[in-house]
Design an enzyme around this catalytic site. Structure first.
Site, PDB file in Angstrom:
ATOM      1  N   LYS A 270      26.670  60.331  74.845  1.00 42.08           N
ATOM      2  CA  LYS A 270      27.254  61.465  74.115  1.00 42.08           C
ATOM      3  C   LYS A 270      26.888  62.743  74.847  1.00 42.08           C
ATOM      4  CE  LYS A 270      25.645  62.989  69.929  1.00 42.08           C
ATOM      5  NZ  LYS A 270      25.216  64.360  70.275  1.00 42.08           N
TER       6      LYS A 270
ATOM      7  N   ASP B 182      19.267  63.604  71.136  1.00 36.11           N
ATOM      8  CA  ASP B 182      18.228  64.418  71.776  1.00 36.11           C
ATOM      9  C   ASP B 182      17.469  65.210  70.703  1.00 36.11           C
ATOM     10  OD1 ASP B 182      20.249  66.209  71.243  1.00 36.11           O
ATOM     11  OD2 ASP B 182      20.361  67.048  73.265  1.00 36.11           O
ATOM     12  N   SER B 183      17.861  65.024  69.428  1.00 34.81           N
ATOM     13  CA  SER B 183      17.052  65.516  68.312  1.00 34.81           C
ATOM     14  C   SER B 183      15.658  64.912  68.377  1.00 34.81           C
ATOM     15  CB  SER B 183      17.719  65.157  66.977  1.00 34.81           C
ATOM     16  OG  SER B 183      18.057  63.783  66.936  1.00 34.81           O
TER      17      SER B 183
ATOM     18  N   GLU C  54      29.941  68.697  64.281  1.00 34.65           N
ATOM     19  CA  GLU C  54      28.710  69.148  63.611  1.00 34.65           C
ATOM     20  C   GLU C  54      28.853  70.591  63.128  1.00 34.65           C
ATOM     21  OE1 GLU C  54      25.050  68.437  65.713  1.00 34.65           O
ATOM     22  OE2 GLU C  54      23.872  69.599  64.263  1.00 34.65           O
TER      23      GLU C  54
ATOM     24  N   GLU D  48      27.728  67.243  74.840  1.00 31.89           N
ATOM     25  CA  GLU D  48      28.203  68.362  74.015  1.00 31.89           C
ATOM     26  C   GLU D  48      29.182  69.229  74.788  1.00 31.89           C
ATOM     27  OE1 GLU D  48      24.817  70.520  72.500  1.00 31.89           O
ATOM     28  OE2 GLU D  48      23.906  68.703  71.653  1.00 31.89           O
TER      29      GLU D  48
ATOM     30  N   ASP E 229      22.275  60.165  73.823  1.00 32.45           N
ATOM     31  CA  ASP E 229      22.594  61.560  74.160  1.00 32.45           C
ATOM     32  C   ASP E 229      22.254  61.865  75.608  1.00 32.45           C
ATOM     33  OD1 ASP E 229      23.830  63.112  72.270  1.00 32.45           O
ATOM     34  OD2 ASP E 229      21.977  63.636  71.213  1.00 32.45           O
TER      35      ASP E 229
HETATM   36  O1  KIV Z   1      20.726  64.758  68.562  1.00 26.40           O
HETATM   37  C1  KIV Z   1      21.223  64.332  67.512  1.00 26.40           C
HETATM   38  O2  KIV Z   1      20.568  63.703  66.670  1.00 26.40           O
HETATM   39  C2  KIV Z   1      22.634  64.596  67.280  1.00 26.40           C
HETATM   40  C3  KIV Z   1      23.155  64.396  65.902  1.00 26.40           C
HETATM   41  C4  KIV Z   1      22.650  65.454  65.028  1.00 26.40           C
HETATM   42  C5  KIV Z   1      24.628  64.279  65.882  1.00 26.40           C
HETATM   43  O3  KIV Z   1      23.319  64.995  68.182  1.00 26.40           O
END
Ligand code: KIV
Length: 279
Positions: free
Chosen positions: A113, A44-45, A182, A115, A83
């Protein structure tokens, strides 16, 4: 050969480091996949590096599905992890399962994924029960930026370190197939890695993790401004792009582009006839 949950687990057991990079589009995913990384993360970056937001919080399920589907079309062998965006799994277990399912069905991901630690174990269990592999994410979890009061290294005090170890054991027990660590001290990541049978994938968590993940724009020198201490710039692709674009501008302005080799030909007699008729 396609990387799967079993590939990553075997790599942990044999000490063969896992490589993971982010990707958000077809072309980049194809290049990264052809280079042979084990896993691609549609992080989600993308909120920051693709959409220009300040953080990951505004990212929607539609954004994630759109980019995950593009990556899935470009990557053949990498294990594809998507994510779950902010508020797509926190509200209820049922919503978490529905949204995880969408990333698999509509996005073509192999895993999702999310969090968090103990507080998301019910969601992890339910998603895994629906046959969707889950990668957990602990430490400096960007969706908690407001709760943390900024992007700060986590787990530095005794209590916080103990809580992270406890969370890691809990998400493993809930059925997570791997965990991203992280922004935590390297020695703490070593302890967590030693306690888990599932692989740890580090970003700003030292070299003792079972694998590493980086945002590709960071490691290829495409981002400008502040970069985190853990980022290594393996190439300066941004500088190469700037040079290529500047050359295009000047050659177009000078008239040296396009040259003959970039143009299509036509028979002379056709042109002659055309000019006679056009007079
Ligand atoms: O969103 C993302 O790119 C991430 C990585 C930094 C692990 O969660």
């Amino acid at each position: 050969m396609k990387n799967t949950v079993s590939t990553l687990l075997r790599q942990k057991q044999s000490g063969d480091k896992i490589t993971m990079l982010t990707a958000y589009d077809y072309t980049t995913a194809k290049i990264i996949d052809e280079c042979g990384v084990n896993a691609i993360l549609i992080g989600d970056s993308l909120g920051m590096v693709m959409l220009g937001y300040e953080n990951t919080l505004p990212v929607t399920m539609e954004d994630m599905i759109h980019h995950t589907a593009a990556v899935s079309r470009g990557a053949e062998n990498a294990f594809i992890v998507a994510d779950m965006p902010f508020m797509s799994y926190q509200v209820s277990v049922q919503e978490a399962v529905i949204n995880a399912g969408r990333l698999i069905k509509e996005g073509g991901a192999n895993a999702v994924k999310l969090e968090g630690g103990a507080e998301v174990c019910e969601q992890i269990k339910a998603i895994v029960n629906a046959s969707v592999p889950v990668v957990a994410h602990l430490g400096l979890t960007p969706q908690s930026v407001n709760a943390f009061g900024g992007f700060k290294v986590q787990g530095k005090s005794l209590d916080k370190a103990k809580k992270l170890i406890d969370d890691a054991l809990k998400i493993q027990e809930a059925g997570a197939c791997a965990v991203v660590l992280e922004g935590i001290p390297a020695k703490l990541a070593d302890i967590i890695t030693g306690k888990l049978f599932i692989p740890t994938i580090g970003i700003g968590a030292g070299s003792g993790c079972d694998g590493q993940v980086l945002v590709y724009q960071d490691m290829l020198g495409l981002t400008t401004g502040h970069t985190a201490k853990f980022v290594k710039r393996f190439a300066e692709v941004g500088a190469l792009m700037r040079k290529g674009i500047a050359d295009y501008i000047s050659e177009t302005r000078e008239g040296t582009f396009p040259a003959e080799e970039h143009s299509y030909a036509i028979e002379d007699d056709v042109i002659e006839q055309l000019m006679r008729e056009e007079k």
